[in-house]
Write an enzyme that holds these catalytic residues in place. Structure first.
Site, PDB file in Angstrom:
ATOM      1  N   SER A   1       0.851  -1.194   0.000  1.00  0.00           N
ATOM      2  CA  SER A   1       0.000   0.000   0.000  1.00  0.00           C
ATOM      3  C   SER A   1       0.883   1.239   0.000  1.00  0.00           C
ATOM      4  CB  SER A   1      -0.862   0.024   1.259  1.00  0.00           C
ATOM      5  OG  SER A   1      -0.073   0.379   2.385  1.00  0.00           O
ATOM      6  N   ASP A   2       0.363   2.348  -0.503  1.00  0.00           N
ATOM      7  CA  ASP A   2       1.051   3.611  -0.278  1.00  0.00           C
ATOM      8  C   ASP A   2       0.975   3.887   1.231  1.00  0.00           C
ATOM      9  OD1 ASP A   2       2.391   5.990  -0.537  1.00  0.00           O
ATOM     10  OD2 ASP A   2       1.250   6.653  -2.273  1.00  0.00           O
ATOM     11  N   CYS A   3       1.868   4.768   1.729  1.00  0.00           N
ATOM     12  CA  CYS A   3       2.040   4.816   3.176  1.00  0.00           C
ATOM     13  C   CYS A   3       0.803   5.335   3.885  1.00  0.00           C
ATOM     14  CB  CYS A   3       3.307   5.581   3.513  1.00  0.00           C
ATOM     15  SG  CYS A   3       4.707   4.593   2.910  1.00  0.00           S
ATOM     16  N   ASP A   4       0.270   4.489   4.720  1.00  0.00           N
ATOM     17  CA  ASP A   4      -0.972   4.711   5.474  1.00  0.00           C
ATOM     18  C   ASP A   4      -2.215   4.714   4.603  1.00  0.00           C
ATOM     19  OD1 ASP A   4       0.198   4.785   7.995  1.00  0.00           O
ATOM     20  OD2 ASP A   4       0.767   6.886   7.740  1.00  0.00           O
ATOM     21  N   SER A   5      -2.157   4.156   3.395  1.00  0.00           N
ATOM     22  CA  SER A   5      -3.359   4.264   2.563  1.00  0.00           C
ATOM     23  C   SER A   5      -4.496   3.381   3.050  1.00  0.00           C
ATOM     24  CB  SER A   5      -3.059   4.065   1.077  1.00  0.00           C
ATOM     25  OG  SER A   5      -2.649   2.781   0.798  1.00  0.00           O
TER      26      SER A   5
END
Ligand SMILES: *[C@@H]1O[C@H](CO)[C@@H](O)[C@H](O)[C@H]1NC(C)=O
Ligand SMILES: *[C@@H]1O[C@H](CO)[C@@H](O)[C@H](O)[C@H]1NC(C)=O
Ligand SMILES: *[C@@H]1O[C@H](CO)[C@@H](O)[C@H](O)[C@H]1NC(C)=O
Ligand SMILES: *[C@@H]1O[C@H](CO)[C@@H](O)[C@H](O)[C@H]1NC(C)=O
Ligand SMILES: *[C@@H]1O[C@H](CO)[C@@H](O)[C@H](O)[C@H]1NC(C)=O
Length: 767
Positions: free
Chosen positions: A293-297
């Site tokens: 995932s993109d960071c914290d997505s």
């Protein structure tokens, strides 16, 4: 505490720090699992057994883990399992254009204080040289392995960014290879292979990651935020614009990872879209790797998008959709409760961590000490070598684009220039040259330093900073310098305060009073005026294009650590420019008329929407995709190309009885239907240099086809009066097909006009 004792503690602390610091320099160990040498018991574990296949080893490891332990492998800071000899591993490292300090998995230290910083990707893309894309990847992975061996870098790098540079205002456009799907696809496959390819095709040198999947190219524009943006994308735009670079990255590059983006695509967060993740990436394209995932997505789709009712639902829906790893800790917190609540089966977690383990195994992470493995000989001495730094300079030279050169003002002859005025807020910048997702470079050569190495210079910043507000303008000294010098170089443009991650532009005009600075200095100048635009995104510089006071214009992207040296190489003619624009330069009215949030690529006459990129946009441009001059002239001559190609159809096909405009590709009737186009290219001038040959095609106008699209490009080096043959292989179904409104690939029947430079050739496709 009294002052004396503070001083005492300070001294003690400082000496302790320097003691620890020097120890770090001397001995720093890499992180790895299966250290059989120090713990022989680990040798009997199947996952440590290098004679077994990675699939068996991963299966063995998963079987040994408790559910709690498994969940620890779903997040970027993977938990240690000391009873199995597995240390904590940090998945997040970055290497967009050189080993970067942006991810927590990589850091610089006195042992390796910097790494080679190549030009920001948009400039490397402008080189249109596929072997350069790969060569840079190879150097970056050497430096990454060298840093890994001394405990300073991970093995998994979340680069490259292969999103299409759809809108000129995008703050992250600088990170991408531009607006064209073929260029972006070629870049993706080339850079990934350079990073990843090992002698053994099962193994990985380092693991790359293509991001951000998909239709992500808006960060923060007039209230639209990437974290909550819903990209409404037609099937047709999806398949012929947004998906191709990812497809090529997975299929041609064999990438080990894809990162899903923050945004929603047609109402579904991309990290929760099983059609996109399990269906397309893992199913259709057969990803051999992990999806991150993109960071914290995952957090974002729960907390900001409110896409699920509970955090457990968010964990369950993303893992079920095919997400394997969370950049963040959301899955670390909410996966166990999701399983306990019956929302997710443990087998889904097994599948995810198996994908992650397989990649680590291919990297050799479970093979013991990396210093005893292939690449084990690499160390600090292999970072920032002379050759690596020379490639950074070469890449900048190959990418820099010459946009205007009245009366052949360039190149300048060093002997006839006794003094040069070097003016502008970017004229002596260091960090600006390396753009974002940067590392600490080996060193810098600023434009001023590069030019000063050849001629006498006088420097005036013109404005105190890039924003160049009225009160920061320092016009008089700049004008005086230009009035007295034999030549003037103005270096302006942007930096990360103008365009960056989290900041899109609203205007395409140069910041603040830069236009005034340029105009006034150019009028005052005694000699030729060379305007240098240092930026990621394009600008409306029509005033400069048409000004008689400005002889030449160069776009240098963010040219990397050696940018100033490369600029001097071009300005003084030791290298003929060969870069070409990888994006359209629109007039300011494009930004006034078009919403950045409108994802459509194709024009819409009923709303006045003009379309985007050279493939669809028909309005005025300041400069177009592929523009770029050199110090010499090139001519193209068509040697051989078919005039007609027939597609065999099985009897009974509807197109026999009806008049068809296009043929569906699904029937398999055009497999292996290919032909060659033979061209002869000549350098008719007296200066050696490289030249990119572009093969474009304009298909018949059916199914809202692009007005023109790139089929191939080939960069060739030609000596004075030199000639070369260039052959393009054209696969009818792959290269001449188009995507219809429903996302089906079709071959349009009728006349396809092929263009190379001024040359046009009509090719008729019939059944
Ligand atoms: C590793 O696997 C091979 C192949 O199955 C086996 O022959 C060998 O005994 C194993 N080694 C150890 C130390 O278990
Ligand atoms: C878990 O697995 C069982 C048995 O295969 C299946 O019936 C059930 O639908 C699965 N549950 C979820 C949430 O996927
Ligand atoms: C140019 O920049 C370099 C590097 O930051 C600096 O050392 C030098 O003093 C600057 N030169 C001038 C004339 O400001
Ligand atoms: C923007 O709209 C104006 C007014 O309709 C038009 O004249 C101009 O050409 C448009 N610009 C672009 C780039 O489409
Ligand atoms: C392409 O880049 C490679 C690597 O830097 C270089 O050796 C080659 O000369 C370049 N090709 C051309 C035609 O400039």
């Amino acid at each position: 505490m009294g002052e004396k004792s503070i001083l005492f503690w300070l001294i003690l602390e400082l000496s302790l720090l320097s003691f620890l610091g020097s120890r770090c320099v001397l001995a720093q160990n890499p992180i790895f699992a299966c250290d059989v040498a120090s713990n022989p018991a680990l040798g009997s574990l199947g996952f440590c057994n290098t004679s077994l296949s990675v699939a068996l080893r991963a299966e063995d490891l998963v079987k040994r883990l408790t559910l709690q332990e498994k969940v620890g492998f779903l997040v970027n800071k993977a938990a240690a399992v000391s009873r199995l000899g597995i240390p904590s591993y940090e998945w997040w490292s970055e290497a967009l254009h050189g080993v970067s300090y942006v991810g927590p998995g990589t850091k610089f230290s006195p042992l390796v204080p910097g790494a080679t910083s190549f030009p920001q990707v948009i400039l490397t893309a402008a080189s249109f040289n596929a072997s350069l894309f790969k060569a840079i990847g190879k150097v970056v992975s050497n430096e990454a392995r060298a840093m890994h061996n001394v405990g300073l870098a991970g093995l998994t790098f979340w680069s490259p960014n292969v999103n299409i540079f759809r809108d000129p205002r995008w703050g992250r456009g600088q990170e991408t290879p531009g607006e064209d799907p073929l260029l972006a696809s070629t870049y993706a496959a080339g850079y990934v292979r350079g990073l990843q390819d090992a002698d053994d095709p099962e193994k990985l040198k380092v693991a790359a990651c293509c991001k951000h999947y998909t239709a992500y190219d808006l960060d923060n524009w007039k209230g639209f935020q990437r974290f909550t943006f819903n990209a409404v994308v037609t099937k047709q735009d999806m398949d012929d614009t947004f998906q191709p670079p990812f497809k090529s990255c997975v299929i041609d590059g064999n990438v080990a990872s894809v990162m899903c983006s923050y945004n929603q695509v047609n109402g579904v967060p991309s990290c929760a879209d099983s059609g996109l993740l399990s269906g397309t990436i893992r199913g259709d394209w057969n990803l051999n790797g992990y999806i991150v995932s993109d960071c914290d997505s995952v957090d974002v789709l729960y907390n900001s998008q409110h896409y699920t009712k509970t955090p457990e639902d968010a964990a369950a829906i993303t893992i079920s959709a095919g997400l394997d790893l969370d950049c963040g800790n959301f899955l670390g917190q909410h996966t166990l409760p999701a399983i306990q609540g019956g929302k997710l089966n443990e087998s889904a977690v097994d599948k995810a961590i198996t994908n992650n383990f397989v990649v680590l195994m291919r990297l050799g992470f479970f093979d013991g000490d990396p210093r005893k493995l292939p690449y084990g000989g690499l160390g600090p001495k292999d970072v920032c070598t002379k050759e690596n730094q020379e490639l950074a300079r070469e890449a900048a030279r190959q990418g820099i684009v010459l946009l205007k050169n009245n009366h052949n003002a360039l190149p300048l002859h060093p002997t006839s220039i006794k003094s040069m005025a070097v003016i502008g807020p970017n004229a002596n910048v260091t960090k600006t040259m390396i753009g974002n997702y940067e590392g600490t470079p080996c060193n810098y050569v600023t434009p001023l330093q590069g030019l000063s190495a050849i001629v006498n210079t006088v420097y005036q910043p013109g404005c105190t900073n890039i924003a160049c507000a009225g009160n920061s303008l320092q016009l008089d000294p700049a004008k005086q310098a230009a009035a007295q010098a034999d030549a003037t170089v103005l270096v302006v443009g942007a930096d990360q305060s103008i365009e960056r991650e989290g900041l899109d532009r609203v205007s395409l005009l140069l910041p603040g009073q830069q236009t005034t600075l340029i105009t006034e200095v150019a009028k005052a100048a005694k000699g030729p005026v060379i305007l240098v635009i240092m930026s990621g995104g394009p600008f409306d510089i029509s005033f400069a294009k048409s000004s008689d006071y400005i002889s030449s214009i160069l776009w240098v992207g963010y040219p990397g650590e050696a940018g100033g040296a490369a600029l001097a190489d071009i300005i003084f003619g030791s290298y003929s420019p060969s870069g070409r624009l990888p994006v359209t330069w629109y007039p300011q009215s494009f930004a006034d008329n078009v919403s950045m949030a409108d994802m459509h690529m194709r024009p819409n006459p009923s709303t006045g929407f003009p379309g985007r990129t050279y493939r669809f946009y028909t309005g005025e441009t300041v400069y177009t995709f592929g523009d770029g001059l050199s110090y010499t002239e090139h001519t193209h001559h068509l040697v051989r190309a078919p005039k007609q190609v027939s597609i065999p159809l099985e009897a009974g096909h509807t197109c026999y009885s009806e008049t068809c405009k296009s043929v569906d590709l699904a029937g398999g009737h055009c497999e292996n239907l290919a032909f060659d186009i033979h061209l002869r290219v000549k350098n008719s001038g007296s200066m050696p240099g490289s030249h990119t040959v572009f093969l474009f095609s304009s298909p018949p106008s059916v199914h809202n086809a692009p007005r023109k699209h790139l089929l191939g490009f080939e960069k060739v080096f030609l000596g004075p009066k030199g000639e070369s043959n260039v052959v393009f292989k054209v696969d009818v179904c792959k290269d001449l097909s188009l995507v219809d409104e429903l996302g089906n690939r079709k071959v349009a029947l009728g006349s396809h006009i092929l263009h190379v430079g001024d040359l046009k050739h009509s090719l008729t496709l019939r059944i």
